[in-house]
Motif scaffolding. Structure first.
Motif, PDB file in Angstrom:
ATOM      1  N   UNK A  72      32.044  -2.149  27.463  1.00  0.00           N
ATOM      2  CA  UNK A  72      30.862  -1.877  28.285  1.00  0.00           C
ATOM      3  C   UNK A  72      29.586  -1.858  27.458  1.00  0.00           C
ATOM      4  N   UNK A  73      28.496  -2.045  28.173  1.00  0.00           N
ATOM      5  CA  UNK A  73      27.137  -1.951  27.631  1.00  0.00           C
ATOM      6  C   UNK A  73      26.610  -0.587  28.043  1.00  0.00           C
ATOM      7  N   UNK A  74      26.478   0.331  27.084  1.00  0.00           N
ATOM      8  CA  UNK A  74      26.146   1.708  27.458  1.00  0.00           C
ATOM      9  C   UNK A  74      24.663   1.878  27.765  1.00  0.00           C
ATOM     10  N   UNK A  75      24.288   3.101  28.103  1.00  0.00           N
ATOM     11  CA  UNK A  75      22.910   3.372  28.524  1.00  0.00           C
ATOM     12  C   UNK A  75      21.942   3.439  27.357  1.00  0.00           C
ATOM     13  N   UNK A  76      22.437   3.242  26.140  1.00  0.00           N
ATOM     14  CA  UNK A  76      21.565   3.209  24.967  1.00  0.00           C
ATOM     15  C   UNK A  76      21.498   1.810  24.346  1.00  0.00           C
ATOM     16  N   UNK A  77      22.063   0.832  25.035  1.00  0.00           N
ATOM     17  CA  UNK A  77      21.993  -0.540  24.562  1.00  0.00           C
ATOM     18  C   UNK A  77      23.100  -0.955  23.621  1.00  0.00           C
ATOM     19  N   UNK A  78      24.119  -0.105  23.447  1.00  0.00           N
ATOM     20  CA  UNK A  78      25.218  -0.410  22.548  1.00  0.00           C
ATOM     21  C   UNK A  78      26.435  -0.916  23.324  1.00  0.00           C
ATOM     22  N   UNK A  79      27.202  -1.788  22.673  1.00  0.00           N
ATOM     23  CA  UNK A  79      28.477  -2.202  23.228  1.00  0.00           C
ATOM     24  C   UNK A  79      29.566  -1.283  22.695  1.00  0.00           C
ATOM     25  N   UNK A  80      30.453  -0.856  23.584  1.00  0.00           N
ATOM     26  CA  UNK A  80      31.541   0.036  23.206  1.00  0.00           C
ATOM     27  C   UNK A  80      32.826  -0.426  23.870  1.00  0.00           C
ATOM     28  N   UNK A  81      33.936  -0.027  23.286  1.00  0.00           N
ATOM     29  CA  UNK A  81      35.237  -0.387  23.848  1.00  0.00           C
ATOM     30  C   UNK A  81      36.153   0.830  23.842  1.00  0.00           C
ATOM     31  N   UNK A  82      36.901   0.989  24.942  1.00  0.00           N
ATOM     32  CA  UNK A  82      37.840   2.084  25.093  1.00  0.00           C
ATOM     33  C   UNK A  82      39.098   1.568  25.781  1.00  0.00           C
ATOM     34  N   UNK A  83      40.203   2.249  25.574  1.00  0.00           N
ATOM     35  CA  UNK A  83      41.354   2.009  26.423  1.00  0.00           C
ATOM     36  C   UNK A  83      40.972   2.420  27.842  1.00  0.00           C
ATOM     37  N   UNK A  84      41.374   1.632  28.807  1.00  0.00           N
ATOM     38  CA  UNK A  84      41.007   1.863  30.208  1.00  0.00           C
ATOM     39  C   UNK A  84      41.915   2.940  30.808  1.00  0.00           C
ATOM     40  N   UNK A  85      41.869   4.123  30.191  1.00  0.00           N
ATOM     41  CA  UNK A  85      42.841   5.178  30.479  1.00  0.00           C
ATOM     42  C   UNK A  85      42.163   6.539  30.472  1.00  0.00           C
ATOM     43  N   UNK A  86      42.362   7.295  31.527  1.00  0.00           N
ATOM     44  CA  UNK A  86      41.851   8.659  31.591  1.00  0.00           C
ATOM     45  C   UNK A  86      42.728   9.581  30.758  1.00  0.00           C
ATOM     46  N   UNK A  87      42.098  10.567  30.087  1.00  0.00           N
ATOM     47  CA  UNK A  87      42.843  11.486  29.230  1.00  0.00           C
ATOM     48  C   UNK A  87      43.585  12.561  30.023  1.00  0.00           C
ATOM     49  N   UNK A  88      43.351  12.662  31.321  1.00  0.00           N
ATOM     50  CA  UNK A  88      44.012  13.686  32.119  1.00  0.00           C
ATOM     51  C   UNK A  88      45.493  13.368  32.271  1.00  0.00           C
ATOM     52  N   UNK A  89      45.818  12.342  33.064  1.00  0.00           N
ATOM     53  CA  UNK A  89      47.217  11.953  33.252  1.00  0.00           C
ATOM     54  C   UNK A  89      47.407  10.450  33.118  1.00  0.00           C
ATOM     55  N   UNK A  90      46.433   9.807  32.471  1.00  0.00           N
ATOM     56  CA  UNK A  90      46.629   8.402  32.124  1.00  0.00           C
ATOM     57  C   UNK A  90      46.226   7.398  33.170  1.00  0.00           C
ATOM     58  N   UNK A  91      45.496   7.815  34.182  1.00  0.00           N
ATOM     59  CA  UNK A  91      45.091   6.872  35.226  1.00  0.00           C
ATOM     60  C   UNK A  91      44.178   5.779  34.676  1.00  0.00           C
ATOM     61  N   UNK A  92      44.236   4.641  35.326  1.00  0.00           N
ATOM     62  CA  UNK A  92      43.292   3.561  35.055  1.00  0.00           C
ATOM     63  C   UNK A  92      41.899   4.026  35.470  1.00  0.00           C
ATOM     64  N   UNK A  93      40.896   3.753  34.638  1.00  0.00           N
ATOM     65  CA  UNK A  93      39.531   4.167  34.937  1.00  0.00           C
ATOM     66  C   UNK A  93      38.808   3.145  35.811  1.00  0.00           C
ATOM     67  N   UNK A  94      38.722   1.905  35.340  1.00  0.00           N
ATOM     68  CA  UNK A  94      38.052   0.838  36.087  1.00  0.00           C
ATOM     69  C   UNK A  94      39.098  -0.079  36.690  1.00  0.00           C
ATOM     70  N   UNK A  95      39.019  -0.278  38.004  1.00  0.00           N
ATOM     71  CA  UNK A  95      40.025  -1.082  38.687  1.00  0.00           C
ATOM     72  C   UNK A  95      39.641  -2.550  38.794  1.00  0.00           C
ATOM     73  N   UNK A  96      38.352  -2.855  38.761  1.00  0.00           N
ATOM     74  CA  UNK A  96      37.894  -4.238  38.813  1.00  0.00           C
ATOM     75  C   UNK A  96      37.872  -4.814  37.403  1.00  0.00           C
ATOM     76  N   UNK A  97      37.957  -6.142  37.314  1.00  0.00           N
ATOM     77  CA  UNK A  97      37.968  -6.768  35.991  1.00  0.00           C
ATOM     78  C   UNK A  97      36.581  -6.861  35.365  1.00  0.00           C
TER      79      UNK A  97
END
Length: 391
Positions: A72-97
């Motif tokens: 993603x392109x964050x709100x400060x102009x930086x590109x960042x990458x994360x596993x598409x996984x919530x830390x609660x119980x592992x749900x997918x965060x973003x469902x669209x590609x």
């Protein structure tokens, strides 16, 4: 050429028969998983162009094997990458590609845990929190990201080795004279090939197939029509050492300027190229396992691979142009794209033919011919990756 002098000549070809990888390496599920763990999850992998994420809050979800990575392109102009996984119980965060986030938070669609665009957990909607629970202990799982000249790479390793810039193949062309960062996409081809990802790279690394598979390409690049990639692939290259005709020296046929249907280049060309780069006609840079770039005098083409399974690989090719060229020359762009699409379609088709024959029960491995020296080097690269992963 006498035998004694031949020993000292810089001949590229293999001088002994070398075995290929085992045939099971191209179709067995366990071997595919070994490739993913040893190679794809440990190397820099190109995912997109930086321009694809130019807008604030733009994102893409990239699937690599069993892993989903959110870039993603964050709100400060930086590109960042994360596993598409919530830390609660592992749900997918973003469902669209791909898309744009509606807020400056990543909110899990399951239980509404929310994260900043830098990955920090900022909100948990539970009525109370367990004793000792600290949101700072539950950021998103970060993924290494690096931008090389307008191309976005990720690396899933815990401790990534090198950078995209340092992991290009040793024989790659230096593309510093091409303005890669400023080019715009004029055409995209995406195709799923019914073959293992290694089959495509093997095909890329030899031209024995060119005379029979690529009639038009062999006419444009005459040395390819001889089943060779370079002058020193010919064991008798010294007989033609002073002959600069393209069938011996490489490069495009006389009168051709670029890869296009008629060899004609666009009016808008790259002004910073050296005479050698212009004369070459094609300048390749390869970054295993995921991509290569070809620099021409008037455009750049990229090819990106994503393994989908033991016998399926997604190929995405982009044609990149100077903005002014793309704005003015639709027919000329078509002249270029049509040629490149033909070559890629031919490659994809013959890779599938190769794949379909590999399951014969008596076929344990193949054998390499002298011209396939780069296949041998690629196979050694694969073997070394598996050895490193096993230690």
């Amino acid at each position: 050429m006498n035998p004694e002098s031949a020993q000292s000549d810089p001949y590229n070809g293999l001088t002994t028969a070398e075995a290929t990888l085992p045939s099971s390496a191209y179709w067995e599920t366990a071997e595919f998983e070994r490739d993913m763990e040893a190679i794809w999850y440990r190397n820099w992998v190109m995912v997109c162009r930086e321009a694809d994420l130019a807008q604030p809050l733009a994102y893409r979800v990239f699937t690599l094997g069993s892993q989903q990575v959110l870039v993603l392109h964050d709100d400060r102009g930086e590109l960042r990458a994360f596993h598409n996984t919530c830390r609660h119980r592992g749900s997918q965060l973003c469902r669209e590609t791909e898309g744009r986030l509606k807020a400056r938070l990543l909110t899990c669609p399951y239980h509404a845990w929310s994260y900043s665009l830098r990955g920090d957990l900022v909100r948990v909607p539970s009525k109370s929190l367990p004793a000792g629970f600290d949101k700072a202990d539950y950021p998103l799982y970060s993924v290494a990201l690096s931008v090389w000249r307008g191309f976005v790479f990720i690396n899933l390793a815990d401790d990534p080795v090198g950078t995209p810039a340092t992991t290009f193949d040793r024989d790659s062309a230096d593309l510093s004279n091409w303005p890669l960062e400023n080019l715009v996409t004029g055409h995209v081809l995406t195709k799923v090939m019914d073959c293992n990802w290694k089959i495509f790279w093997e095909n890329f690394n030899e031209c024995l197939h060119c005379p029979g598979v690529h009639k038009h390409l062999s006419a444009l690049v005459p040395i390819y029509g001889r089943g060779l990639m370079a002058r020193h692939d010919d064991p008798e290259w010294a007989l033609h050492a002073d002959n600069d005709e393209p069938q011996f020296s490489g490069g495009l046929r006389q009168g051709a300027e670029t890869w296009s249907e008629d060899g004609t280049a666009l009016a808008h060309r790259f002004t910073g190229l050296s005479d050698q780069e212009r004369a070459a006609g094609q300048n390749y840079a390869m970054n295993l396992p995921s991509m290569f770039i070809v620099g021409h005098v008037d455009y750049v083409r990229t090819v990106r691979l994503v393994p989908l399974g033991p016998e399926r690989t997604e190929l995405t090719s982009e044609w990149l142009f100077l903005p002014e060229a793309l704005a003015e020359a639709t027919k000329d762009i078509d002249n270029i794209v049509a040629f490149g699409r033909t070559v890629l379609e031919e490659d994809a088709a013959i890779c599938e033919v190769n794949q379909r024959g590999l399951r014969a029960r008596p076929h344990r491995a193949g054998v390499l011919m002298p011209e396939e020296y780069d296949l041998h080097r690629f196979h050694d690269w694969v073997r070394d990756a598996h050895r490193r992963a096993a230690t």
